[in-house]
Design a protein around this motif. Structure first.
Motif, PDB file in Angstrom:
ATOM      1  N   LEU A 189       9.327 -56.956 -32.100  1.00  0.00           N
ATOM      2  CA  LEU A 189       9.100 -58.259 -32.900  1.00  0.00           C
ATOM      3  C   LEU A 189       7.638 -58.169 -33.529  1.00  0.00           C
ATOM      4  N   GLY A 190       6.642 -57.941 -32.733  1.00  0.00           N
ATOM      5  CA  GLY A 190       5.264 -57.549 -33.380  1.00  0.00           C
ATOM      6  C   GLY A 190       5.089 -56.736 -34.482  1.00  0.00           C
ATOM      7  N   HIS A 191       5.906 -55.778 -34.181  1.00  0.00           N
ATOM      8  CA  HIS A 191       5.645 -54.545 -35.341  1.00  0.00           C
ATOM      9  C   HIS A 191       6.479 -55.291 -36.475  1.00  0.00           C
ATOM     10  N   GLN A 192       7.518 -55.652 -36.446  1.00  0.00           N
ATOM     11  CA  GLN A 192       8.388 -56.425 -37.467  1.00  0.00           C
ATOM     12  C   GLN A 192       7.441 -57.547 -38.084  1.00  0.00           C
ATOM     13  N   ASP A 193       6.872 -58.351 -37.643  1.00  0.00           N
ATOM     14  CA  ASP A 193       5.964 -59.319 -38.080  1.00  0.00           C
ATOM     15  C   ASP A 193       4.778 -58.764 -38.968  1.00  0.00           C
ATOM     16  N   ALA A 194       4.360 -57.645 -38.479  1.00  0.00           N
ATOM     17  CA  ALA A 194       3.198 -57.119 -39.021  1.00  0.00           C
ATOM     18  C   ALA A 194       3.724 -56.343 -40.296  1.00  0.00           C
ATOM     19  N   GLY A 195       5.136 -56.414 -40.581  1.00  0.00           N
ATOM     20  CA  GLY A 195       5.462 -55.580 -41.786  1.00  0.00           C
ATOM     21  C   GLY A 195       6.147 -54.488 -41.542  1.00  0.00           C
ATOM     22  N   GLY A 196       6.051 -54.004 -40.383  1.00  0.00           N
ATOM     23  CA  GLY A 196       6.839 -52.888 -40.217  1.00  0.00           C
ATOM     24  C   GLY A 196       8.269 -52.834 -40.314  1.00  0.00           C
ATOM     25  N   LEU A 197       8.929 -51.579 -40.677  1.00  0.00           N
ATOM     26  CA  LEU A 197      10.411 -51.512 -40.957  1.00  0.00           C
ATOM     27  C   LEU A 197      10.905 -51.222 -39.599  1.00  0.00           C
ATOM     28  N   VAL A 198      11.964 -51.652 -39.248  1.00  0.00           N
ATOM     29  CA  VAL A 198      12.580 -51.149 -38.013  1.00  0.00           C
ATOM     30  C   VAL A 198      14.216 -50.942 -38.579  1.00  0.00           C
ATOM     31  N   LEU A 199      14.426 -49.908 -38.639  1.00  0.00           N
ATOM     32  CA  LEU A 199      15.887 -49.610 -39.004  1.00  0.00           C
ATOM     33  C   LEU A 199      16.907 -49.305 -37.875  1.00  0.00           C
ATOM     34  N   GLU A 200      16.491 -49.125 -36.796  1.00  0.00           N
ATOM     35  CA  GLU A 200      17.368 -48.838 -35.572  1.00  0.00           C
ATOM     36  C   GLU A 200      16.822 -49.575 -34.490  1.00  0.00           C
ATOM     37  N   PRO A 201      16.725 -50.912 -34.485  1.00  0.00           N
ATOM     38  CA  PRO A 201      16.043 -52.020 -33.472  1.00  0.00           C
ATOM     39  C   PRO A 201      16.598 -51.328 -32.074  1.00  0.00           C
ATOM     40  N   ARG A 202      17.847 -51.072 -31.804  1.00  0.00           N
ATOM     41  CA  ARG A 202      18.372 -50.600 -30.618  1.00  0.00           C
ATOM     42  C   ARG A 202      17.542 -49.664 -29.892  1.00  0.00           C
ATOM     43  N   ALA A 203      17.370 -48.493 -30.765  1.00  0.00           N
ATOM     44  CA  ALA A 203      16.929 -47.323 -30.344  1.00  0.00           C
ATOM     45  C   ALA A 203      15.193 -47.593 -30.088  1.00  0.00           C
ATOM     46  N   LEU A 204      14.647 -48.185 -30.984  1.00  0.00           N
ATOM     47  CA  LEU A 204      13.394 -48.500 -30.872  1.00  0.00           C
ATOM     48  C   LEU A 204      13.132 -49.364 -29.678  1.00  0.00           C
ATOM     49  N   LEU A 205      13.894 -50.286 -29.329  1.00  0.00           N
ATOM     50  CA  LEU A 205      13.905 -51.138 -27.942  1.00  0.00           C
ATOM     51  C   LEU A 205      13.924 -50.173 -26.889  1.00  0.00           C
ATOM     52  N   TYR A 206      14.666 -49.217 -26.617  1.00  0.00           N
ATOM     53  CA  TYR A 206      14.897 -48.527 -25.664  1.00  0.00           C
ATOM     54  C   TYR A 206      13.445 -47.726 -25.499  1.00  0.00           C
ATOM     55  N   GLN A 207      13.278 -46.990 -26.679  1.00  0.00           N
ATOM     56  CA  GLN A 207      12.164 -46.050 -26.393  1.00  0.00           C
ATOM     57  C   GLN A 207      10.745 -46.913 -26.114  1.00  0.00           C
ATOM     58  N   THR A 208      10.743 -48.042 -26.792  1.00  0.00           N
ATOM     59  CA  THR A 208       9.543 -48.816 -26.364  1.00  0.00           C
ATOM     60  C   THR A 208       9.468 -49.160 -24.823  1.00  0.00           C
ATOM     61  N   GLY A 209      10.729 -49.381 -24.294  1.00  0.00           N
ATOM     62  CA  GLY A 209      10.834 -49.784 -22.910  1.00  0.00           C
ATOM     63  C   GLY A 209      10.696 -48.408 -22.053  1.00  0.00           C
ATOM     64  N   ARG A 210      11.193 -47.341 -22.431  1.00  0.00           N
ATOM     65  CA  ARG A 210      10.949 -46.101 -21.734  1.00  0.00           C
ATOM     66  C   ARG A 210       9.233 -45.722 -21.686  1.00  0.00           C
ATOM     67  N   ASN A 211       8.785 -45.920 -22.836  1.00  0.00           N
ATOM     68  CA  ASN A 211       7.057 -45.722 -23.084  1.00  0.00           C
ATOM     69  C   ASN A 211       6.563 -46.405 -22.218  1.00  0.00           C
ATOM     70  N   LEU A 212       6.936 -47.922 -21.900  1.00  0.00           N
ATOM     71  CA  LEU A 212       6.281 -48.839 -20.981  1.00  0.00           C
ATOM     72  C   LEU A 212       6.649 -48.379 -19.595  1.00  0.00           C
ATOM     73  N   LEU A 213       7.760 -47.912 -19.228  1.00  0.00           N
ATOM     74  CA  LEU A 213       8.152 -47.367 -17.755  1.00  0.00           C
ATOM     75  C   LEU A 213       7.274 -46.070 -17.450  1.00  0.00           C
ATOM     76  N   ALA A 214       7.150 -45.480 -18.282  1.00  0.00           N
ATOM     77  CA  ALA A 214       6.226 -44.102 -18.279  1.00  0.00           C
ATOM     78  C   ALA A 214       4.724 -44.804 -17.583  1.00  0.00           C
ATOM     79  N   THR A 215       4.354 -45.355 -18.788  1.00  0.00           N
ATOM     80  CA  THR A 215       2.940 -45.967 -18.643  1.00  0.00           C
ATOM     81  C   THR A 215       2.702 -46.548 -17.284  1.00  0.00           C
ATOM     82  N   GLN A 216       3.827 -47.404 -16.873  1.00  0.00           N
ATOM     83  CA  GLN A 216       3.663 -48.064 -15.347  1.00  0.00           C
ATOM     84  C   GLN A 216       3.566 -46.872 -14.234  1.00  0.00           C
ATOM     85  N   ALA A 217       4.416 -45.793 -14.485  1.00  0.00           N
ATOM     86  CA  ALA A 217       4.356 -44.699 -13.456  1.00  0.00           C
ATOM     87  C   ALA A 217       3.311 -44.056 -13.391  1.00  0.00           C
ATOM     88  N   ALA A 218       2.563 -43.747 -14.552  1.00  0.00           N
ATOM     89  CA  ALA A 218       1.348 -42.991 -14.679  1.00  0.00           C
ATOM     90  C   ALA A 218       0.029 -44.095 -14.119  1.00  0.00           C
TER      91      ALA A 218
END
Length: 79
Positions: A35-64
């Motif tokens: 939502l922050g990305h969208q509010d900043a003017g970013g285009l989100v064509l596939e919100p579901r895919a972006l949510l999953y990828q963002t969540g996976r990135n967050l999970l990987a960061t936590q693990a690291a």
């Protein structure tokens, strides 16, 4: 967008993270970032895919971070 994918994301990240509280935090943070990305003017064509990828990135960061803390703790236990 929240209503549409929330349960699905929560189930997925509960399996990946191993507990519901961590999954809920991941999903909330993923939504906030997308939502922050969208509010900043970013285009989100596939919100579901972006949510999953963002969540996976967050999970990987936590693990690291956990691994780094464990290494630091192990190193501090050395004589």
């Amino acid at each position: 967008m929240l209503e549409r994918y929330h349960r699905e994301l929560l189930r997925y990240f509960t399996r990946k993270a191993g507990d519901g509280d961590t999954a809920a935090d991941l999903v909330q943070e993923a939504y906030a970032r997308v939502l922050g990305h969208q509010d900043a003017g970013g285009l989100v064509l596939e919100p579901r895919a972006l949510l999953y990828q963002t969540g996976r990135n967050l999970l990987a960061t936590q693990a690291a971070r956990r691994a780094a803390r464990a290494e630091e703790a192990a190193a501090s236990d050395l004589p």
